[in-house]
Write a protein that holds these residues in place. Structure first.
Motif, PDB file in Angstrom:
ATOM      1  N   TYR A 111       3.002   0.049 -11.432  1.00  0.00           N
ATOM      2  CA  TYR A 111       1.775   0.327 -10.693  1.00  0.00           C
ATOM      3  C   TYR A 111       0.797  -0.837 -10.805  1.00  0.00           C
ATOM      4  O   TYR A 111       0.182  -1.241  -9.827  1.00  0.00           O
ATOM      5  CB  TYR A 111       1.137   1.617 -11.203  1.00  0.00           C
ATOM      6  CG  TYR A 111       0.073   2.152 -10.286  1.00  0.00           C
ATOM      7  CD1 TYR A 111       0.413   2.968  -9.218  1.00  0.00           C
ATOM      8  CD2 TYR A 111      -1.267   1.830 -10.460  1.00  0.00           C
ATOM      9  CE1 TYR A 111      -0.544   3.458  -8.350  1.00  0.00           C
ATOM     10  CE2 TYR A 111      -2.239   2.309  -9.604  1.00  0.00           C
ATOM     11  CZ  TYR A 111      -1.867   3.121  -8.554  1.00  0.00           C
ATOM     12  OH  TYR A 111      -2.823   3.590  -7.694  1.00  0.00           O
TER      13      TYR A 111
ATOM     14  N   ARG B 263       2.372   1.723  -3.452  1.00  0.00           N
ATOM     15  CA  ARG B 263       1.345   2.288  -4.351  1.00  0.00           C
ATOM     16  C   ARG B 263       1.196   3.783  -4.127  1.00  0.00           C
ATOM     17  O   ARG B 263       1.084   4.561  -5.067  1.00  0.00           O
ATOM     18  CB  ARG B 263      -0.006   1.608  -4.104  1.00  0.00           C
ATOM     19  CG  ARG B 263      -0.287   0.466  -5.009  1.00  0.00           C
ATOM     20  CD  ARG B 263      -1.692  -0.060  -4.828  1.00  0.00           C
ATOM     21  NE  ARG B 263      -2.661   0.948  -5.208  1.00  0.00           N
ATOM     22  CZ  ARG B 263      -3.823   1.122  -4.601  1.00  0.00           C
ATOM     23  NH1 ARG B 263      -4.160   0.395  -3.581  1.00  0.00           N
ATOM     24  NH2 ARG B 263      -4.654   2.044  -5.006  1.00  0.00           N
ATOM     25  N   TRP B 264       1.157   4.189  -2.872  1.00  0.00           N
ATOM     26  CA  TRP B 264       1.005   5.605  -2.565  1.00  0.00           C
ATOM     27  C   TRP B 264       2.216   6.388  -3.074  1.00  0.00           C
ATOM     28  O   TRP B 264       2.060   7.467  -3.641  1.00  0.00           O
ATOM     29  CB  TRP B 264       0.835   5.777  -1.058  1.00  0.00           C
ATOM     30  CG  TRP B 264       0.642   7.202  -0.655  1.00  0.00           C
ATOM     31  CD1 TRP B 264      -0.506   7.934  -0.757  1.00  0.00           C
ATOM     32  CD2 TRP B 264       1.630   8.076  -0.119  1.00  0.00           C
ATOM     33  NE1 TRP B 264      -0.302   9.199  -0.297  1.00  0.00           N
ATOM     34  CE2 TRP B 264       1.018   9.314   0.102  1.00  0.00           C
ATOM     35  CE3 TRP B 264       2.963   7.928   0.214  1.00  0.00           C
ATOM     36  CZ2 TRP B 264       1.692  10.397   0.629  1.00  0.00           C
ATOM     37  CZ3 TRP B 264       3.630   9.004   0.745  1.00  0.00           C
ATOM     38  CH2 TRP B 264       3.000  10.222   0.941  1.00  0.00           C
TER      39      TRP B 264
ATOM     40  N   GLN C 102       0.835  -1.197   0.000  1.00  0.00           N
ATOM     41  CA  GLN C 102       0.000   0.000   0.000  1.00  0.00           C
ATOM     42  C   GLN C 102       0.874   1.253   0.000  1.00  0.00           C
ATOM     43  O   GLN C 102       0.588   2.220  -0.704  1.00  0.00           O
ATOM     44  CB  GLN C 102      -0.927  -0.003   1.228  1.00  0.00           C
ATOM     45  CG  GLN C 102      -1.783   1.215   1.357  1.00  0.00           C
ATOM     46  CD  GLN C 102      -2.809   1.329   0.248  1.00  0.00           C
ATOM     47  OE1 GLN C 102      -3.169   0.367  -0.397  1.00  0.00           O
ATOM     48  NE2 GLN C 102      -3.260   2.530   0.022  1.00  0.00           N
TER      49      GLN C 102
ATOM     50  N   CYS D  70       2.004  -3.766  -8.657  1.00  0.00           N
ATOM     51  CA  CYS D  70       1.815  -3.468  -7.238  1.00  0.00           C
ATOM     52  C   CYS D  70       0.331  -3.562  -6.856  1.00  0.00           C
ATOM     53  O   CYS D  70      -0.012  -4.155  -5.830  1.00  0.00           O
ATOM     54  CB  CYS D  70       2.363  -2.086  -6.926  1.00  0.00           C
ATOM     55  SG  CYS D  70       2.408  -1.725  -5.174  1.00  0.00           S
ATOM     56  N   LEU D  71      -0.547  -3.013  -7.675  1.00  0.00           N
ATOM     57  CA  LEU D  71      -1.980  -3.047  -7.379  1.00  0.00           C
ATOM     58  C   LEU D  71      -2.511  -4.474  -7.418  1.00  0.00           C
ATOM     59  O   LEU D  71      -3.251  -4.895  -6.526  1.00  0.00           O
ATOM     60  CB  LEU D  71      -2.758  -2.164  -8.355  1.00  0.00           C
ATOM     61  CG  LEU D  71      -4.280  -2.161  -8.166  1.00  0.00           C
ATOM     62  CD1 LEU D  71      -4.645  -1.573  -6.809  1.00  0.00           C
ATOM     63  CD2 LEU D  71      -4.947  -1.384  -9.282  1.00  0.00           C
TER      64      LEU D  71
ATOM     65  N   HIS E 281     -10.430  -0.643  -3.084  1.00  0.00           N
ATOM     66  CA  HIS E 281      -9.300  -1.014  -3.936  1.00  0.00           C
ATOM     67  C   HIS E 281      -9.764  -1.722  -5.200  1.00  0.00           C
ATOM     68  O   HIS E 281      -9.175  -1.530  -6.269  1.00  0.00           O
ATOM     69  CB  HIS E 281      -8.305  -1.875  -3.165  1.00  0.00           C
ATOM     70  CG  HIS E 281      -7.624  -1.138  -2.064  1.00  0.00           C
ATOM     71  ND1 HIS E 281      -6.830  -0.030  -2.287  1.00  0.00           N
ATOM     72  CD2 HIS E 281      -7.625  -1.314  -0.726  1.00  0.00           C
ATOM     73  CE1 HIS E 281      -6.376   0.426  -1.149  1.00  0.00           C
ATOM     74  NE2 HIS E 281      -6.852  -0.332  -0.176  1.00  0.00           N
TER      75      HIS E 281
ATOM     76  N   ARG F   8      -0.377   5.366 -14.004  1.00  0.00           N
ATOM     77  CA  ARG F   8      -1.231   4.370 -13.356  1.00  0.00           C
ATOM     78  C   ARG F   8      -1.432   3.139 -14.226  1.00  0.00           C
ATOM     79  O   ARG F   8      -1.873   2.117 -13.749  1.00  0.00           O
ATOM     80  CB  ARG F   8      -2.584   4.976 -13.013  1.00  0.00           C
ATOM     81  CG  ARG F   8      -2.479   5.947 -11.863  1.00  0.00           C
ATOM     82  CD  ARG F   8      -3.820   6.423 -11.468  1.00  0.00           C
ATOM     83  NE  ARG F   8      -4.594   5.275 -11.003  1.00  0.00           N
ATOM     84  CZ  ARG F   8      -5.495   5.324 -10.061  1.00  0.00           C
ATOM     85  NH1 ARG F   8      -5.754   6.452  -9.484  1.00  0.00           N
ATOM     86  NH2 ARG F   8      -6.157   4.246  -9.699  1.00  0.00           N
TER      87      ARG F   8
END
Length: 112
Positions: free
Chosen positions: A35, A20-21, A17, A38-39, A102, A30
């Motif tokens: 990204y 991602r931030w 998390q 990671c997501l 999410h 994105r």
């Protein structure tokens, strides 16, 4: 203590998390591979660790309390103090809410 370990394992998604931030703060695309990876990893681990871990904790409680192995999930709160059941319900409600938030971002990141 099994409960403490279970709660600590549930936080294994926190570094993802934060990454991602950070990617968002650094204006990474994105739709980029970093990204997306990671997501995707975050959502999969979140579901596995938070929901699967909670079910594993309940099963361990059934085993430690000496209840029959066939005890259903909805029967377990009868054997747990009410304040523990309430706390677990609030905790799982928040997990479901965070998971839904999410998952809402998945189509925009993995879409066309």
């Amino acid at each position: 203590d099994y409960l403490t370990c279970g709660l600590l394992v549930m936080n294994i998604t926190t570094p993802l998390q934060i990454v991602r931030w950070q990617l968002g703060q650094l204006r990474f695309d994105r739709r980029g591979a970093a990204y997306r990876t990671c997501l995707g990893l975050f959502v999969a681990l979140f579901a596995l660790v938070r929901f699967g871990g909670f079910l594993a904790l309940l099963r361990a409680f059934v085993r430690l309390a000496g209840l029959p192995a066939a005890t259903m999930l909805w029967d377990i709160p009868r054997f747990i103090p009410w304040h523990c059941t309430l706390g677990s319900a609030i905790f799982q409600g928040l997990n479901i809410y965070w998971f839904a938030l999410h998952c809402r971002s998945l189509p925009t990141v993995f879409g066309r």
